[in-house]
Scaffold this motif. Structure first.
Motif, PDB file in Angstrom:
ATOM      1  N   LEU A  41       4.946   3.150  -1.879  1.00 37.91           N
ATOM      2  CA  LEU A  41       3.698   3.143  -2.639  1.00 37.91           C
ATOM      3  C   LEU A  41       2.605   2.379  -1.896  1.00 37.91           C
ATOM      4  CD1 LEU A  41       2.212   3.814  -5.304  1.00 37.91           C
ATOM      5  CD2 LEU A  41       3.084   1.666  -6.191  1.00 37.91           C
ATOM      6  N   VAL A  42       2.961   1.251  -1.285  1.00 38.82           N
ATOM      7  CA  VAL A  42       1.992   0.479  -0.502  1.00 38.82           C
ATOM      8  C   VAL A  42       1.492   1.320   0.668  1.00 38.82           C
ATOM      9  CG1 VAL A  42       1.724  -1.509   1.034  1.00 38.82           C
ATOM     10  CG2 VAL A  42       2.885  -1.779  -1.148  1.00 38.82           C
ATOM     11  N   GLN A  43       2.412   1.969   1.345  1.00 37.46           N
ATOM     12  CA  GLN A  43       2.064   2.741   2.539  1.00 37.46           C
ATOM     13  C   GLN A  43       1.253   3.986   2.201  1.00 37.46           C
ATOM     14  OE1 GLN A  43       5.391   3.461   5.077  1.00 37.46           O
ATOM     15  NE2 GLN A  43       4.399   5.127   6.149  1.00 37.46           N
ATOM     16  N   GLN A  44       1.691   4.763   1.223  1.00 44.41           N
ATOM     17  CA  GLN A  44       1.025   6.034   0.933  1.00 44.41           C
ATOM     18  C   GLN A  44      -0.087   5.910  -0.096  1.00 44.41           C
ATOM     19  OE1 GLN A  44       4.225   8.663  -0.152  1.00 44.41           O
ATOM     20  NE2 GLN A  44       4.782   9.026   1.986  1.00 44.41           N
ATOM     21  N   ASP A  99      -7.257   1.849 -10.143  1.00 41.19           N
ATOM     22  CA  ASP A  99      -6.731   2.322  -8.863  1.00 41.19           C
ATOM     23  C   ASP A  99      -7.191   1.395  -7.749  1.00 41.19           C
ATOM     24  OD1 ASP A  99      -5.345   3.986  -7.155  1.00 41.19           O
ATOM     25  OD2 ASP A  99      -7.051   5.307  -6.803  1.00 41.19           O
ATOM     26  N   GLY A 100      -6.294   1.091  -6.814  1.00 38.03           N
ATOM     27  CA  GLY A 100      -6.642   0.268  -5.673  1.00 38.03           C
ATOM     28  C   GLY A 100      -5.968  -1.084  -5.700  1.00 38.03           C
ATOM     29  N   VAL A 101      -6.550  -2.026  -4.969  1.00 40.57           N
ATOM     30  CA  VAL A 101      -5.993  -3.366  -4.881  1.00 40.57           C
ATOM     31  C   VAL A 101      -7.096  -4.396  -5.043  1.00 40.57           C
ATOM     32  CG1 VAL A 101      -4.033  -2.752  -3.424  1.00 40.57           C
ATOM     33  CG2 VAL A 101      -6.184  -3.363  -2.352  1.00 40.57           C
ATOM     34  N   VAL A 102      -6.699  -5.585  -5.492  1.00 48.27           N
ATOM     35  CA  VAL A 102      -7.600  -6.720  -5.628  1.00 48.27           C
ATOM     36  C   VAL A 102      -6.970  -7.881  -4.876  1.00 48.27           C
ATOM     37  CG1 VAL A 102      -8.583  -8.382  -7.256  1.00 48.27           C
ATOM     38  CG2 VAL A 102      -8.462  -5.970  -7.869  1.00 48.27           C
ATOM     39  N   LEU A 132      -1.628   2.901  -1.342  1.00 47.45           N
ATOM     40  CA  LEU A 132      -2.651   1.887  -1.063  1.00 47.45           C
ATOM     41  C   LEU A 132      -3.170   1.937   0.359  1.00 47.45           C
ATOM     42  CD1 LEU A 132      -0.954  -1.126  -2.894  1.00 47.45           C
ATOM     43  CD2 LEU A 132      -2.602   0.521  -3.811  1.00 47.45           C
ATOM     44  N   LYS A 133      -2.529   2.784   1.198  1.00 48.69           N
ATOM     45  CA  LYS A 133      -2.930   2.970   2.617  1.00 48.69           C
ATOM     46  C   LYS A 133      -2.898   1.655   3.388  1.00 48.69           C
ATOM     47  CE  LYS A 133      -4.102   7.316   1.906  1.00 48.69           C
ATOM     48  NZ  LYS A 133      -2.986   8.044   1.383  1.00 48.69           N
ATOM     49  N   ARG A 134      -1.826   0.878   3.181  1.00 51.65           N
ATOM     50  CA  ARG A 134      -1.645  -0.393   3.885  1.00 51.65           C
ATOM     51  C   ARG A 134      -0.248  -0.440   4.474  1.00 51.65           C
ATOM     52  NH1 ARG A 134      -5.897  -3.681   2.738  1.00 51.65           N
ATOM     53  NH2 ARG A 134      -7.077  -3.152   0.893  1.00 51.65           N
ATOM     54  N   ASP A 135      -0.048  -1.362   5.400  1.00 53.89           N
ATOM     55  CA  ASP A 135       1.249  -1.512   6.060  1.00 53.89           C
ATOM     56  C   ASP A 135       2.099  -2.508   5.274  1.00 53.89           C
ATOM     57  OD1 ASP A 135       3.400  -1.708   7.766  1.00 53.89           O
ATOM     58  OD2 ASP A 135       2.316  -2.764   9.349  1.00 53.89           O
ATOM     59  N   PRO A 136       3.207  -2.062   4.663  1.00 56.70           N
ATOM     60  CA  PRO A 136       4.033  -2.985   3.884  1.00 56.70           C
ATOM     61  C   PRO A 136       4.793  -3.996   4.744  1.00 56.70           C
ATOM     62  CG  PRO A 136       5.063  -0.832   3.958  1.00 56.70           C
ATOM     63  CD  PRO A 136       3.716  -0.698   4.615  1.00 56.70           C
ATOM     64  N   HIS A 137       4.830  -3.792   6.057  1.00 53.96           N
ATOM     65  CA  HIS A 137       5.542  -4.692   6.967  1.00 53.96           C
ATOM     66  C   HIS A 137       4.613  -5.667   7.689  1.00 53.96           C
ATOM     67  CE1 HIS A 137       8.104  -1.061   6.581  1.00 53.96           C
ATOM     68  NE2 HIS A 137       9.001  -2.004   6.327  1.00 53.96           N
ATOM     69  N   ALA A 138       3.352  -5.757   7.253  1.00 52.77           N
ATOM     70  CA  ALA A 138       2.365  -6.598   7.933  1.00 52.77           C
ATOM     71  C   ALA A 138       2.449  -8.065   7.517  1.00 52.77           C
ATOM     72  CB  ALA A 138       0.960  -6.068   7.672  1.00 52.77           C
ATOM     73  N   GLY A 139       3.252  -8.387   6.500  1.00 52.24           N
ATOM     74  CA  GLY A 139       3.383  -9.772   6.076  1.00 52.24           C
ATOM     75  C   GLY A 139       2.582 -10.125   4.843  1.00 52.24           C
TER      76      GLY A 139
END
Length: 115
Positions: free
Chosen positions: A29-32, A83-86, A34-41
């Protein structure tokens, strides 16, 4: 307590998340979504529809961790966006995990007895 370094970014996934998802489902879900890398820390915090359960996804550089917390009473304070992130700070996350309104720190409920 999650040992959060000062350079770690903390993200609230707005809206409701299916809490049946596990570690790999939330990472996807993070990757697809939210378009972010879940392994970035970074830490990603998800809340269920009822609002009494959150899950925290975190990759510390060695492996993926999934933390969960369910409130006995009350709800976690969550942004109104659908929708999105804060982005929030580590101190705001600490308030969130203690069921304190992180926008206006104040206890929302405290148990009176253990049983």
């Amino acid at each position: 307590m999650i040992p959060v370094r000062s350079d770690v970014r903390i993200w609230l996934a707005t809206g409701c998340t299916d809490m049946r998802r596990g570690m790999f489902g939330l990472a996807l879900l993070v990757q697809q979504g939210l378009k972010r890398d879940p392994h970035a820390g970074d830490l990603y915090i998800f809340r269920g529809r009822r609002g009494d359960l959150i899950k925290v996804l975190w990759h510390d550089g060695v492996g993926m961790s999934l933390y969960a917390k369910r409130l006995d009473r009350g709800r976690f304070i969550w942004p109104a966006a659908t929708d999105g992130v804060v982005a929030i700070t580590a101190s705001q996350m600490a308030c969130l995990l203690e069921a304190i309104d992180w926008r206006n720190p104040r206890m929302t409920w405290r148990p009176q007895a253990a049983g």
